[in-house]
Design a protein around this motif. Structure first.
Motif, PDB file in Angstrom:
ATOM      1  N   ARG A   1       0.893  -1.270   0.020  1.00  0.00           N
ATOM      2  CA  ARG A   1      -0.114   0.171   0.027  1.00  0.00           C
ATOM      3  C   ARG A   1       0.899   1.304  -0.158  1.00  0.00           C
ATOM      4  O   ARG A   1       0.458   2.353  -0.458  1.00  0.00           O
ATOM      5  CB  ARG A   1      -0.885   0.138   0.961  1.00  0.00           C
ATOM      6  CG  ARG A   1      -1.807   1.242   1.344  1.00  0.00           C
ATOM      7  CD  ARG A   1      -2.778   1.209   2.376  1.00  0.00           C
ATOM      8  NE  ARG A   1      -3.736   0.018   2.684  1.00  0.00           N
ATOM      9  CZ  ARG A   1      -4.514  -0.089   3.616  1.00  0.00           C
ATOM     10  NH1 ARG A   1      -4.758   1.024   4.377  1.00  0.00           N
ATOM     11  NH2 ARG A   1      -5.577  -0.836   3.402  1.00  0.00           N
TER      12      ARG A   1
ATOM     13  N   ASN B   1      -4.577  -3.029  -5.345  1.00  0.00           N
ATOM     14  CA  ASN B   1      -4.573  -1.689  -4.691  1.00  0.00           C
ATOM     15  C   ASN B   1      -4.373  -0.826  -5.714  1.00  0.00           C
ATOM     16  O   ASN B   1      -3.984  -0.927  -6.890  1.00  0.00           O
ATOM     17  CB  ASN B   1      -3.894  -1.717  -3.546  1.00  0.00           C
ATOM     18  CG  ASN B   1      -2.252  -1.892  -3.975  1.00  0.00           C
ATOM     19  OD1 ASN B   1      -1.734  -1.748  -4.851  1.00  0.00           O
ATOM     20  ND2 ASN B   1      -1.685  -2.708  -2.796  1.00  0.00           N
ATOM     21  N   LYS B   2      -4.145   0.719  -5.297  1.00  0.00           N
ATOM     22  CA  LYS B   2      -3.880   1.660  -6.493  1.00  0.00           C
ATOM     23  C   LYS B   2      -2.456   1.394  -7.037  1.00  0.00           C
ATOM     24  O   LYS B   2      -2.458   1.484  -8.237  1.00  0.00           O
ATOM     25  CB  LYS B   2      -3.595   3.024  -5.253  1.00  0.00           C
ATOM     26  CG  LYS B   2      -3.132   4.176  -6.252  1.00  0.00           C
ATOM     27  CD  LYS B   2      -2.753   5.430  -5.470  1.00  0.00           C
ATOM     28  CE  LYS B   2      -1.804   6.366  -6.058  1.00  0.00           C
ATOM     29  NZ  LYS B   2      -1.550   7.760  -5.337  1.00  0.00           N
TER      30      LYS B   2
ATOM     31  N   GLY C   1      -7.676   2.154  -0.612  1.00  0.00           N
ATOM     32  CA  GLY C   1      -7.101   2.194   0.583  1.00  0.00           C
ATOM     33  C   GLY C   1      -5.993   3.221   0.767  1.00  0.00           C
ATOM     34  O   GLY C   1      -5.413   3.800   1.618  1.00  0.00           O
ATOM     35  N   GLY C   2      -5.142   3.259  -0.585  1.00  0.00           N
ATOM     36  CA  GLY C   2      -3.919   4.013  -0.613  1.00  0.00           C
ATOM     37  C   GLY C   2      -4.412   5.251  -1.063  1.00  0.00           C
ATOM     38  O   GLY C   2      -3.334   6.177  -1.560  1.00  0.00           O
ATOM     39  N   MET C   3      -5.629   5.499  -1.586  1.00  0.00           N
ATOM     40  CA  MET C   3      -5.826   6.985  -2.144  1.00  0.00           C
ATOM     41  C   MET C   3      -5.736   8.014  -0.958  1.00  0.00           C
ATOM     42  O   MET C   3      -5.663   7.917   0.419  1.00  0.00           O
ATOM     43  CB  MET C   3      -7.207   6.861  -2.811  1.00  0.00           C
ATOM     44  CG  MET C   3      -7.288   5.964  -3.731  1.00  0.00           C
ATOM     45  SD  MET C   3      -6.193   6.126  -5.162  1.00  0.00           S
ATOM     46  CE  MET C   3      -7.161   7.609  -6.308  1.00  0.00           C
ATOM     47  N   GLN C   4      -5.933   9.315  -1.182  1.00  0.00           N
ATOM     48  CA  GLN C   4      -6.050  10.353  -0.210  1.00  0.00           C
ATOM     49  C   GLN C   4      -7.218  11.002  -0.016  1.00  0.00           C
ATOM     50  O   GLN C   4      -8.126  11.004  -1.087  1.00  0.00           O
ATOM     51  CB  GLN C   4      -4.960  11.376  -0.686  1.00  0.00           C
ATOM     52  CG  GLN C   4      -3.247  10.758  -0.846  1.00  0.00           C
ATOM     53  CD  GLN C   4      -3.036  10.191   0.472  1.00  0.00           C
ATOM     54  OE1 GLN C   4      -2.922  10.766   1.259  1.00  0.00           O
ATOM     55  NE2 GLN C   4      -2.357   9.071   0.260  1.00  0.00           N
TER      56      GLN C   4
ATOM     57  N   ARG D   1     -10.116   8.003   0.248  1.00  0.00           N
ATOM     58  CA  ARG D   1      -9.498   6.898   0.772  1.00  0.00           C
ATOM     59  C   ARG D   1     -10.420   5.961   1.194  1.00  0.00           C
ATOM     60  O   ARG D   1     -11.321   6.259   1.807  1.00  0.00           O
ATOM     61  CB  ARG D   1      -8.528   7.341   1.995  1.00  0.00           C
ATOM     62  CG  ARG D   1      -7.874   6.390   2.797  1.00  0.00           C
ATOM     63  CD  ARG D   1      -7.053   6.918   3.709  1.00  0.00           C
ATOM     64  NE  ARG D   1      -7.663   7.439   4.696  1.00  0.00           N
ATOM     65  CZ  ARG D   1      -8.074   6.823   5.721  1.00  0.00           C
ATOM     66  NH1 ARG D   1      -7.942   5.527   6.134  1.00  0.00           N
ATOM     67  NH2 ARG D   1      -8.890   7.749   6.830  1.00  0.00           N
TER      68      ARG D   1
ATOM     69  N   GLN E   1     -14.815   5.849   6.871  1.00  0.00           N
ATOM     70  CA  GLN E   1     -13.645   5.761   7.042  1.00  0.00           C
ATOM     71  C   GLN E   1     -13.072   5.412   8.573  1.00  0.00           C
ATOM     72  O   GLN E   1     -13.803   5.936   9.393  1.00  0.00           O
ATOM     73  CB  GLN E   1     -12.858   6.983   6.741  1.00  0.00           C
ATOM     74  CG  GLN E   1     -12.759   7.336   5.182  1.00  0.00           C
ATOM     75  CD  GLN E   1     -11.868   8.379   4.793  1.00  0.00           C
ATOM     76  OE1 GLN E   1     -11.198   8.888   5.507  1.00  0.00           O
ATOM     77  NE2 GLN E   1     -11.926   8.896   3.492  1.00  0.00           N
TER      78      GLN E   1
END
Length: 280
Positions: free
Chosen positions: A117, A145-146, A184-187, A191, A209
């Motif tokens: 991640r 994931n991303k 999960g790795g987004m901001q 996220r 979240q």
């Protein structure tokens, strides 16, 4: 008189590595299977020495031994669904793909476990190539994931629209029946928002979240929960939606153990029953 009766319990198989710290890998998968009232079986691909602070050693299981584990489970017990986690190297990935095809394993969920991640690559380029060409086309769903989605699609991902585009490219190019790009790795406010594409419909999946540092094993847990639900006969959207809710609740009751990143609380009903248990 023998009064024993047999009832068919759904069976799921995890093909993954062992986490000595108990937070991810087959340990997380088997806990997740048990929570979903699915009998869990396993084929171990590698043994890690790790804890909440990180991984200090990884030892691969010989590909022949991985194949023998899968064959032993499928030929006697049978499985309704399977998932893969850390496969470690090109030889093991090719072996797993051969077994999945030869034994006609259905409902295969592939968690690529290519990049963490945080963006650290976990397997080499040859292994990634074999994963793309041999294993992913056999999957009913993949859960990148991303960073994994960026590699598999060739696109940069910084927004929900980027995630949607990546899911469609991966589906078209790699032939998996469905793609779940995890956020999960987004901001920021995206996220934890995931994008599901099954070739026809794009779904945006959201839950609350959870603010916790103890997130070890979330990817393993999600893919194992999806496999559990598929083993019980749920359709893809229902399987993913319920799995995502399970992970969110497990994060809410994640375990504050060790000196680093603790695991999610797979057995959160027990944590609710015994309030003095360690949790965040």
């Amino acid at each position: 008189m023998n009064t024993e009766t047999k009832s068919r319990v759904p069976v799921a198989l995890t093909i993954a590595g062992s986490d000595s710290g108990g937070g991810a890998g087959i340990q997380a998968d088997l806990r997740t299977f048990a929570f979903h009232c699915v009998h869990g079986t396993s084929a171990i691909t590698c043994v890690t020495a790790q804890n909440t602070l990180g991984v200090s050693r990884v030892d691969a299981i010989p590909p022949e031994a991985v194949a023998a584990q899968i064959q032993a489970v499928v030929e006697d017990i049978g499985v309704e669904a399977a998932k893969t986690g850390m496969l470690l190297n090109q030889e093991i990935i090719a072996t797993v793909a051969q077994q999945v095809e030869a034994l006609e394993i259905k409902n295969l969920v592939v968690d690529p476990v290519m990049v963490s991640r945080t963006g650290a690559q976990l397997i080499d380029d040859d292994a990634i190539k074999t994963l793309r060409q041999q294993l992913i086309p056999l999957a009913v769903m993949i859960t990148p994931n991303k960073y994994e989605a960026q590699i598999l699609s060739g696109l940069q991902i910084n927004s929900l629209d980027d995630m949607r585009a990546a899911a469609q490219v991966i589906h078209r190019n790699l032939k998996a029946k469905a793609v779940l790009v995890k956020g999960g790795g987004m901001q920021g406010n995206i996220r934890g928002v995931d994008i599901l594409f099954d070739g026809q419909h794009l779904e945006t999946l959201t839950t609350k979240q959870v603010d916790t540092k103890n997130t070890h094993g979330t990817g393993c847990t999600l893919s194992a929960a999806i496999a559990s639900n598929l083993a019980k006969g749920q359709d893809l959207l229902q399987a993913v939606t319920q799995a995502k809710q399970y992970v969110t609740t497990a994060l809410t009751y994640s375990l504050n153990i060790g000196q680093g990143q603790g695991p999610v609380g797979h057995f959160f009903p027990l944590l609710l029953e015994f309030p003095n248990s360690l949790r965040t």
